[in-house]
Design an enzyme around this catalytic site. Structure first.
Site, PDB file in Angstrom:
ATOM      1  CE  LYS A 105      37.599  40.915  45.988  1.00 11.37           C
ATOM      2  NZ  LYS A 105      38.467  41.105  45.081  1.00 11.37           N
ATOM      3  CE  LYS A 159      39.763  49.500  40.596  1.00 15.44           C
ATOM      4  NZ  LYS A 159      40.521  48.644  41.482  1.00 15.44           N
ATOM      5  CE  LYS A 208      41.679  42.605  35.319  1.00 13.51           C
ATOM      6  NZ  LYS A 208      43.121  42.800  35.136  1.00 13.51           N
TER       7      LYS A 208
END
Ligand code: ADP
Ligand code: TRP
Length: 325
Positions: A191, A194, A111
């Site tokens: 893939k 979002k 992240k």
């Protein structure tokens, strides 16, 4: 009866990858045990600091689940923030968590690499997730493969607590990794996610839906040429929506030639529209009924708190945390 539990992060509107990879399983598993599903709004806060959007996504995802067929009479559906015992347990677990264990967590590194700010909430995300699971004595946790490490951390922390305070206070859950579902490709062939801006949302419709379907990336084979359904992004999506007979029929047309990607995309568009038609109607009605949605979540929260307190009281007691009210 086994307790099934899973959380959904309200960090955006759900796409068809979320549906086939998670939401559909959540809904079908309800009959298999005592199911607890919650909207992980505290987790969303680690990456979304916008009051209005967090509110919109939290209520929105609840409406989505209800529209897609979740029966709130048959499960416990609630907001994470309606169960304060979760954050309480997370703090206690955090006090037993070595920093080195969090440093090994790949989701945090991923992240941060994607550009999210490296805050403490993001760093200790797996501790809060462990509390989410352990606070209901969950047996089975259905999640995607990307959550495997978080579940291992959860089992590790439950084991540590039980070991340090000498008792079976927390139950170690069994992961249930839904691996059978192939990764759903996005419109660019990566893939669907979002974070990649390549999604088709479950409730996209009209021009927006058409535009996305028509822009799915394919190879440059001409209309007349035979095509390989096995390597085509459009066909990968068709497979999710079409009956086996229909799939075989379209695959044969691909191989025969004279069937263009434009034809396949039109077919896919019709399939998506048809597949979610009823859910879309229900979703539209729910949109104007925030009170109903909040009532469902409130009732779920009430049930979840009752269960949570039965686990939390002995945990406090074991750790020597006094309560004087
Ligand atoms: P996103 O990648 O869009 O941020 P999340 O990480 O919030 O999605 O995923 C929520 C759930 O949906 C997870 O259980 C995950 O495994 C599943 N999921 C997400 N994207 C896909 C995909 N493209 N194919 C299959 N499952 C997916
Ligand atoms: N981390 C999960 C996800 O990104 C969401 C989640 C939060 C969760 N708490 C949980 C999943 C507890 C299962 C159990 O999808």
């Amino acid at each position: 009866m086994k307790t099934i539990l899973s959380g959904i992060t309200p960090s955006g509107r759900p796409h068809i990858g979320n549906y086939f990879g998670a939401i559909r399983q959540h809904i079908t598993m309800i009959g298999e045990g005592d199911a607890f599903y919650f909207i992980a709004n505290y987790h969303a806060l680690t990456s979304l600091n916008d009051r209005d959007r967090l509110d919109e996504y939290s209520v929105g995802i609840a409406a989505d689940y209800l529209a897609l067929g979740m029966d709130p009479e048959k499960c416990t559906f609630f907001l994470q923030s309606d169960v304060p015992q979760v954050t309480e347990l997370a703090w206690i677990l955090g006090a037993l968590t070595p920093v080195s264990l969090m440093e090994k967590a790949v989701a945090y590194k991923d992240k941060v690499a994607q550009g999210l700010p490296a805050n403490i909430g993001l760093f200790t995300y797996p501790v809060l997730q462990a509390a989410d699971i352990l606070i209901y004595h969950s047996d089975v946790v259905p999640v995607g493969a990307d959550q495997k490490q978080n579940l291992e951390i959860c089992r590790d922390l439950a084991g540590r607590f039980n070991h340090v305070f000498k008792g079976e206070y927390l139950k170690l859950p069994e992961p249930f990794i839904v691996e059978s579902v192939a990764t759903v490709p996005g419109i660019d062939g990566r893939k669907m996610s979002k974070s990649y801006n390549n999604t088709i949302l479950i409730f996209d419709e009209g021009k927006e839906l058409k535009k996305k379907v028509m822009s799915i990336v394919t190879d440059s084979r001409q209309l007349e040429e035979p095509k390989d359904p096995g390597t085509c992004n459009v066909f990968a999506l068709i497979k999710l929506f079409a009956t086996p007979v229909k799939q075989a029929e379209i695959a044969a047309q691909y191989r025969a030639g004279g069937y263009g990607y434009g034809h396949a995309k039109k077919e896919l568009l019709a399939l998506i529209q048809d597949y979610f038609a009823e859910a879309r109607d229900r979703r539209r009605k729910l949109e104007n009924d925030r009170n109903y949605i909040m009532d469902v979540l409130r009732e779920g929260g009430r049930k979840a708190r009752l269960r949570a307190e039965t686990v939390m009281a002995p945990v406090r007691e074991a750790a020597g945390i006094l309560r004087n009210h």
